[in-house]
Enzyme design. Structure first.
Site, PDB file in Angstrom:
ATOM      1  N   GLY A   1       0.797  -1.223   0.000  1.00  0.00           N
ATOM      2  CA  GLY A   1       0.000   0.000   0.000  1.00  0.00           C
ATOM      3  C   GLY A   1       0.824   1.266   0.000  1.00  0.00           C
ATOM      4  O   GLY A   1       0.328   2.348  -0.349  1.00  0.00           O
ATOM      5  N   ARG A   2       2.102   1.160   0.392  1.00  0.00           N
ATOM      6  CA  ARG A   2       2.975   2.350   0.357  1.00  0.00           C
ATOM      7  C   ARG A   2       4.423   1.975   0.088  1.00  0.00           C
ATOM      8  O   ARG A   2       5.323   2.770   0.317  1.00  0.00           O
ATOM      9  CB  ARG A   2       2.859   3.118   1.666  1.00  0.00           C
TER      10      ARG A   2
ATOM     11  N   ARG B   1       5.994 -12.909   0.415  1.00  0.00           N
ATOM     12  CA  ARG B   1       5.435 -13.258   1.722  1.00  0.00           C
ATOM     13  C   ARG B   1       4.511 -14.463   1.573  1.00  0.00           C
ATOM     14  O   ARG B   1       4.124 -14.834   0.464  1.00  0.00           O
ATOM     15  CB  ARG B   1       4.607 -12.084   2.264  1.00  0.00           C
TER      16      ARG B   1
ATOM     17  N   ARG C   1      14.319  -0.018   1.586  1.00  0.00           N
ATOM     18  CA  ARG C   1      14.501  -1.365   2.138  1.00  0.00           C
ATOM     19  C   ARG C   1      15.189  -2.250   1.093  1.00  0.00           C
ATOM     20  O   ARG C   1      14.989  -2.087  -0.106  1.00  0.00           O
ATOM     21  CB  ARG C   1      13.155  -1.968   2.521  1.00  0.00           C
TER      22      ARG C   1
ATOM     23  N   LYS D   1       9.772   2.594   0.835  1.00  0.00           N
ATOM     24  CA  LYS D   1       8.574   2.533   1.676  1.00  0.00           C
ATOM     25  C   LYS D   1       8.149   3.962   2.024  1.00  0.00           C
ATOM     26  O   LYS D   1       8.909   4.711   2.628  1.00  0.00           O
ATOM     27  CB  LYS D   1       8.842   1.741   2.949  1.00  0.00           C
TER      28      LYS D   1
ATOM     29  N   ASP E   1       0.653 -11.849   6.008  1.00  0.00           N
ATOM     30  CA  ASP E   1       1.259 -10.974   4.997  1.00  0.00           C
ATOM     31  C   ASP E   1       2.568 -10.363   5.482  1.00  0.00           C
ATOM     32  O   ASP E   1       3.276  -9.720   4.699  1.00  0.00           O
ATOM     33  CB  ASP E   1       0.280  -9.865   4.582  1.00  0.00           C
TER      34      ASP E   1
ATOM     35  N   ASP F   1       8.835  -6.084   7.823  1.00  0.00           N
ATOM     36  CA  ASP F   1       7.793  -5.128   8.210  1.00  0.00           C
ATOM     37  C   ASP F   1       7.884  -4.741   9.684  1.00  0.00           C
ATOM     38  O   ASP F   1       7.233  -5.341  10.544  1.00  0.00           O
ATOM     39  CB  ASP F   1       6.396  -5.668   7.892  1.00  0.00           C
TER      40      ASP F   1
END
Length: 533
Positions: free
Chosen positions: A78-79, A176, A169, A99, A268, A278
């Site tokens: 999403g980002r 995932r 990153r 990110k 996820d 994450d």
């Protein structure tokens, strides 16, 4: 998004005079990137997404996931926008991902942006975990965007503007569990995507599995009285899911060893490479509390608390294996075997880690269980306790009143009864590590030598200090760096990174970074955070 593993999308975050906050020379080395590149005036523009990298075809990944145990459907990046993939001089494959770089088809109702606060935490923890020896995604650099981003940090209806930022990153893959789950969830027509994606992952990231031959005889009896046999050489997907299960088990054992709580172990957020991925509302244990969760969203049920992590990841492996079953890639017996291997591997690795942390020659379940109970009862600092433990001398003649002297800095505010409980445990511990020379015979080169049945205090301390860090990225240390960075001082972020690059060293002059959290560290937003950033 239908029938696709990713969507091409360009970074779109608005930037205005972006600044380089911090960078990792270690990650630059992985990418064969000269450290002078960080000095380029256009570096912040390139790693904020404002100026495209030559050859990049950016995309956002499609995936789904179980969030807090419930299937959430399509989620996706999403980002986060992957710029592309490079091969370094060792032919290693590394993906670069920004990110906070703007909206994607997976942003739902969000803005695709990230704030400096959460970006500092992700940047620092990615690197801190690596230097602790724990598999993790990495972080090349952190830049500010020069723009403000609105966030409601506690979901309490009080949004505020914060500085925007973007982290680059780095990982060999950001695939995932949910990358496979999303396609299996859509029925028969997308099951082929599961096998295509699995073939891609095996070919590029598990090539040894592609090359397994029958001669390697990787056949195993399953738990049901050994009546069923799983042959991993006859089905590469079975070998693959077993390796993913074992990598995950090894990862979680290491988390438990250093007292790391991820906070959001949704499927996820589970890497197929067995990486920590994450970094949201994570936390290292300060006072030992098995029920600790750093995630305010997790408070009602504490599903993702420290003690639950091994079982939750087993559940996640079960969901992943079920996906491969749905795609007709593995059988139910092969799926069950993968979950079984997870459990066995976790226990083997965790027992080995805790044995090393205690400086023991072999695992002692009773001693370990009593210790963990004592730590919880007295809320002892997890990191500092194990670091201090190496100072105990294995001398059974130590007077009872002096047994706890090496631990006085960590056993705080305990009464007479608790002191007696700890003294009793230390006596048992000394018996277990006691140096008794000349009690074993070893035959070497046709000569019999008498050797010690233990190791000396000095040797034990040295080996324990190699596995018990002095420095971990406590949340209050992050917050101090964040507070300074938000007013334009990036020095503390950089200093903290340098300390976390040598977590097992004494680092004279840096002792303040090993201190217990101050009182302000227990306020919301420091010791606990929401998923919002």
């Amino acid at each position: 998004v239908f029938h696709a593993c990713y969507t091409k999308v360009l970074p779109s975050a608005e930037v205005e005079n972006p600044e380089l906050v911090a960078w990792s020379d270690s990650v630059a080395g992985l990418l064969d990137l000269d450290s002078h590149e960080f000095e380029r005036p256009d570096f912040p523009l390139k790693f904020s997404g404002a100026s495209p990298l030559t050859g990049a075809v950016p995309y956002a990944q499609c995936y789904g996931g179980h969030q807090f145990g419930t299937w959430a459907g399509q989620l996706g990046d999403g980002r986060a926008i992957t710029l592309g993939e490079i091969l370094n001089s060792k032919s290693e494959r590394w993906e670069l991902q920004l990110k906070g770089a703007g909206k994607t088809p997976y942003s739902r109702f969000a803005d695709g942006l990230a704030v400096l606060r959460s970006s500092i935490r992700e940047f620092l923890c990615s690197e801190a975990m690596h230097f602790l020896g724990i598999p993790t995604t990495r972080a090349l650099c952190l830049v500010t965007t020069g723009k403000l981003v609105t966030r409601d940090m506690f979901y309490d209806g009080n949004p505020k503007e914060e500085p925007g930022a973007i982290v680059c990153r780095v990982a060999q893959s950001f695939l995932r569990f949910g990358s496979f789950q999303i396609h299996a969830s859509k029925g028969e027509e997308d099951l082929g995507i599961v096998s295509t994606l699995a073939d891609y992952a095996i070919r590029h990231h598990f090539p040894h599995i592609e090359n397994i031959s029958k001669s390697e005889t990787l056949s195993f009896s399953t738990g049901d009285n050994g009546q069923s046999v799983v042959d991993l050489t006859s089905n590469k997907y079975a070998a693959w899911v077993v390796e993913i299960a074992e990598r995950t088990a090894s990862l979680v054992a290491r988390w438990q060893g250093v007292g790391f709580t991820h906070g959001v172990l949704n499927t996820d957020n589970m890497s197929i490479l067995g990486l920590t991925i994450d970094y949201g509302p994570f936390g290292f244990l300060d006072a030992f509390d098995p029920s600790y969760t750093p995630n305010t969203t997790d408070l009602p049920g504490r599903r993702y608390c420290f003690a639950n992590q091994p079982d939750i990841c087993s559940w996640n492996i079960t969901q992943f294996a079920s996906t491969l079953m749905a795609a007709h890639l593995i059988s139910d017996k092969e799926a069950s075997y993968a979950v079984e291997r997870y459990g066995t591997k976790f226990m083997d690795e965790y027992q080995a880690i805790i044995t090393q942390k205690l400086g023991l020659q072999k695992y002692n379940k009773q001693l370990v269980n009593k210790l963990l109970n004592n730590l919880a009862v007295d809320k002892v600092d997890y990191t500092n306790f194990f670091r201090s433990l190496s100072n105990i001398k294995a001398d059974p003649g130590i007077p009872e009143g002096e047994l706890l002297v090496p631990l006085k800095a960590v056993l705080l505010d305990i009464g007479k009864e608790r002191k007696e409980a700890w003294a009793s445990w230390v006596q048992s511990y000394i018996q277990e590590v006691q140096y008794v020379p000349g009690h074993e015979c070893v035959l070497t080169n046709d000569y019999v030598h008498l050797v010690a049945s233990g190791i000396s205090d000095e040797e034990r301390k040295a080996s324990m200090d190699l596995v018990n860090p002095k420095y971990v990225l406590r949340n209050y240390l992050c917050q101090s760096a964040i507070d300074a960075a938000e007013i334009g001082d990036f020095g503390e972020v950089r200093r903290l990174l340098k300390v976390m690059e040598r977590p097992y060293d004494e680092q004279p002059g840096m002792e303040k970074y090993a201190r217990l959290p101050p009182a302000w560290a227990y306020r919301p937003g420091v010791c606990m955070l929401s998923c919002s950033s």
